[in-house]
Scaffold this motif. Structure first.
Motif, short mmCIF file in Angstrom:
data_model
loop_
_atom_site.label_atom_id
_atom_site.label_comp_id
_atom_site.label_asym_id
_atom_site.label_seq_id
_atom_site.Cartn_x
_atom_site.Cartn_y
_atom_site.Cartn_z
N SER A 1 -2.18 1.63 6.46
CA SER A 1 -3.57 1.21 6.62
C SER A 1 -4.01 1.19 8.08
O SER A 1 -5.19 1.07 8.38
N LEU B 1 -7.48 6.13 -3.47
CA LEU B 1 -6.97 6.86 -2.31
C LEU B 1 -6.90 8.34 -2.63
O LEU B 1 -6.21 8.75 -3.57
N THR C 1 -8.21 9.56 2.41
CA THR C 1 -9.51 8.88 2.35
C THR C 1 -9.55 7.83 1.25
O THR C 1 -9.17 8.11 0.09
N LEU C 2 -10.00 6.65 1.59
CA LEU C 2 -10.26 5.61 0.60
C LEU C 2 -11.73 5.73 0.20
O LEU C 2 -12.62 5.66 1.05
N SER D 1 -10.46 -0.33 2.29
CA SER D 1 -10.02 -0.95 1.03
C SER D 1 -11.04 -1.96 0.52
O SER D 1 -10.90 -2.46 -0.59
N ILE E 1 -11.83 1.39 -5.85
CA ILE E 1 -11.64 2.21 -4.67
C ILE E 1 -10.32 2.95 -4.85
O ILE E 1 -9.30 2.35 -5.19
N TYR F 1 -8.96 -1.88 -3.30
CA TYR F 1 -7.93 -0.87 -3.54
C TYR F 1 -6.64 -1.50 -4.06
O TYR F 1 -6.02 -1.02 -5.00
N THR G 1 0.84 -1.19 0.00
CA THR G 1 0.00 0.00 0.00
C THR G 1 0.87 1.24 0.00
O THR G 1 2.00 1.22 0.47
#
Length: 226
Positions: free
Chosen positions: A42, A143, A160-161, A51, A141, A76, A38
């Motif tokens: 997270s 970011l 923000t996801l 995610s 999704i 994500y 990522t």
């Protein structure tokens, strides 16, 4: 994530119970056993969103090997996560298996698609699969980076996801894809000599070309034509 354990797990379970499928993987595909990293923390308390569309692990069956796993889709990262003996694993992005979530019958397969002019594999929802045509949905999704205030009048916006609008794709038998056209003329031209007939069906049933349920009905109708 333990790469050696994961490799053994993938080969022995998903592929080992289906010799033909295993042979295809060995000859034509490279199993990707590494997980994506990522671009954010997270576990950060600042992060808003998820995610996952479905956070819980749910039973999903690999049809080709008739094995069921506790599974969830990390949208994500585009990773299909499973639990095995209390540890987390990631299924390979190969086109050799079909994953069906029990209870919902939501079906995933891996297809190739274009991302920033580069072709890459990804998990797609199979909305319809017929002899003539395949309709896919790519869940998305993204970011949104944090925004720090530059003045005392602005507010801080955390990273923000966000689940954005999913995209519809046409799937091909060689596991490649193309986005479903957004213009009506281009959309109905997909159906070649049956375009007028399909367009008439869509109009008479008030079906749009952007709603996944409507497009599924249109694809199903086209597949039924002789």
């Amino acid at each position: 994530m333990k790469n050696l354990l994961l490799k053994a797990f993938i080969v022995c379970t998903i592929l080992g119970s289906n010799a033909a499928m295993s042979q295809e993987v060995e000859n034509n595909e490279t199993i990707n056993i590494s997980r994506s990293l990522t671009s954010f923390d997270s576990t950060s308390k600042k992060l808003v969103g998820s995610s996952y569309i479905q956070k819980e692990f749910l039973p999903a069956k690999v049809i080709e090997s008739d094995v069921t796993y506790a599974t969830r889709f990390n949208v994500y990262q585009d990773e299909m996560e499973i639990k095995k003996d209390g540890e987390d694993y990631s299924l390979p992005k190969t086109s050799n298996y079909t994953l069906v979530f029990q209870g919902t019958n939501k079906t995933y397969r891996v297809y190739k698609y274009m991302v920033e002019n580069t072709e890459k594999p990804g998990f797609f929802v199979e909305l319809f699969k017929g002899d003539k045509i395949i309709l896919l949905l790519k869940e998305r999704i993204i970011l949104q980076e944090e925004v720090k205030p530059s003045t005392g009048y602005e507010k801080y916006k955390p990273p923000t996801l966000k689940h954005i609008k999913d995209k519809l794709y046409i799937g091909y038998k060689n596991n490649t894809t193309a986005e479903v056209p957004s213009k009506k003329k281009d959309f109905f031209n997909l159906f070649s000599s049956k375009s007028s007939e399909v367009e008439k069906f869509a109009k008479s049933n008030r079906l749009g070309i952007k709603d996944p349920e409507d497009v599924t009905k249109i694809f199903s109708y086209y597949n039924s034509l002789k």
